[in-house]
Scaffold this active site. Sequence first.
Site, PDB file in Angstrom:
ATOM      1  N   CYS A 114      23.892  44.268  40.737  1.00 51.10           N
ATOM      2  CA  CYS A 114      25.257  43.961  41.179  1.00 51.10           C
ATOM      3  C   CYS A 114      25.288  44.246  42.678  1.00 51.10           C
ATOM      4  O   CYS A 114      25.014  45.371  43.105  1.00 51.10           O
ATOM      5  CB  CYS A 114      26.219  44.874  40.413  1.00 51.10           C
ATOM      6  SG  CYS A 114      27.911  44.741  40.967  1.00 51.10           S
ATOM      7  N   CYS A 121      37.228  45.402  51.124  1.00 47.98           N
ATOM      8  CA  CYS A 121      37.768  44.132  50.626  1.00 47.98           C
ATOM      9  C   CYS A 121      39.224  44.042  51.031  1.00 47.98           C
ATOM     10  O   CYS A 121      39.951  45.032  50.993  1.00 47.98           O
ATOM     11  CB  CYS A 121      37.651  44.062  49.105  1.00 47.98           C
ATOM     12  SG  CYS A 121      38.292  42.521  48.423  1.00 47.98           S
ATOM     13  N   CYS A 125      43.368  44.556  45.041  1.00 48.51           N
ATOM     14  CA  CYS A 125      43.789  44.683  43.641  1.00 48.51           C
ATOM     15  C   CYS A 125      44.034  46.177  43.373  1.00 48.51           C
ATOM     16  O   CYS A 125      43.158  47.001  43.681  1.00 48.51           O
ATOM     17  CB  CYS A 125      42.720  44.134  42.704  1.00 48.51           C
ATOM     18  SG  CYS A 125      42.224  42.451  43.138  1.00 48.51           S
TER      19      CYS A 125
HETATM   20 FE1  SF4 Z   1      38.456  43.006  46.162  1.00 50.47          FE
HETATM   21 FE2  SF4 Z   1      40.066  42.791  44.026  1.00 50.47          FE
HETATM   22 FE3  SF4 Z   1      37.451  42.230  43.816  1.00 50.47          FE
HETATM   23 FE4  SF4 Z   1      38.262  44.766  44.159  1.00 50.47          FE
HETATM   24  S1  SF4 Z   1      38.665  43.472  42.405  1.00 50.47           S
HETATM   25  S2  SF4 Z   1      36.568  43.781  45.241  1.00 50.47           S
HETATM   26  S3  SF4 Z   1      40.048  44.463  45.550  1.00 50.47           S
HETATM   27  S4  SF4 Z   1      38.973  41.140  45.065  1.00 50.47           S
END
Ligand code: SF4
Length: 349
Positions: A114, A121, A125
Amino acid sequence: MSQILKNKIPLSGLSKDEIGQFISQELNWEKFRIEQIHSWIYAKNSDNFQAWSDFSLDKRVILAEKFAIPLVETKERQISKKDKTEKYLFSLPDGQLVESVLMRFKDRDSLTACISSQVGCAVGCPFCATGKLGFKRNLIAAEIVDQVMSMQRISGEQIHNLVFMGQGEPLNNLDNIVKAIQIFRESVGIGVRHITVSTSGIVPKIIELGETKIQINLAISLHSAKQELREKLVPVARRWNLFDLMQALKVYFDQTGRRITFEYTMLKNINDTNEDAQALSDLVRDLPFPCLINLIPYNSTDSEFECSDRNRIQQFKSIVERSGRKATIRITLGSDISGACGQLANKNT
Ligand code: SF4
Ligand code: SAH
């Protein structure tokens, strides 16, 4: 600043053309040397110029003076006592950190890595530890490829499958991930059908990815089939709603012919009711392309969320499957070293 590079040119993670460019810029050597260097980097995965036996001793000294391998420096390797999952903390040449995870599934003898596509990011989220870091920068293709080469070198094992499910939103760094995928195919020997890209749903980039016709697996972080709730769980849904997303996936399917996977993280009392399952079932039933639903038990992070109970997940799954689409429950690996989905936050456990 990287301890390894010390003003040297990093040779790892590059395509054969890029290796050729550096060699011709820096050294006036014969062309066949490029093939030899490529083979030492990828086929033999060597980081020691002294072992490059088809180069004279003088040439090995020159190589070691001018170039360096690897590009990413391994700061830490943790191995899960539960399931032998390995988590790597890498430092990039500018000192930024990313994590990658090596997973062993009981039903496969091949290894899956992974990998990260960005430092942090921007999507945010609320149930994801990476989202809390905020966005720092995109990785270049060589930094993506070198995560895999470093894990192979350190573990001494061959990686067969890759998932872009580490840190970052891969489609917000599309050019570099496409370039990295080409290097994986041509130099590392990992076929595109063994590569999965997971996205929160960046609609224009899904279309662009489809236009490349690359035969990777595409996974979409859905997390709710209800627009209002999805906007809270996956903030990019405010920009591209479910209708836009499904339309883009149809275009993507027409271009690539590839089945789509929908990822759905199970959050207790948030998106796991029978009504939520029914909404998901209704959404996927009539989609004009093949799809699979992958339910992900929530892995704890510093957030108010909890994972749905096992029975709830089973019940949810059977309602979804009434749509005629297959649903699976993702196996959780590496939770004791914070290496499971959504737990990558560059912190030691
Ligand atoms: Fe970014 Fe959402 Fe993926 Fe986490 S889950 S890496 S915040 S897009
Ligand atoms: N950035 C990509 C890949 C993320 S990791 C994306 O968002 O698609 C792969 C999956 O794990 C995504 O569906 C992501 O939303 C989900 N995920 C994030 N945090 C999680 C957590 N704490 N527990 C379980 N799944 C999580």
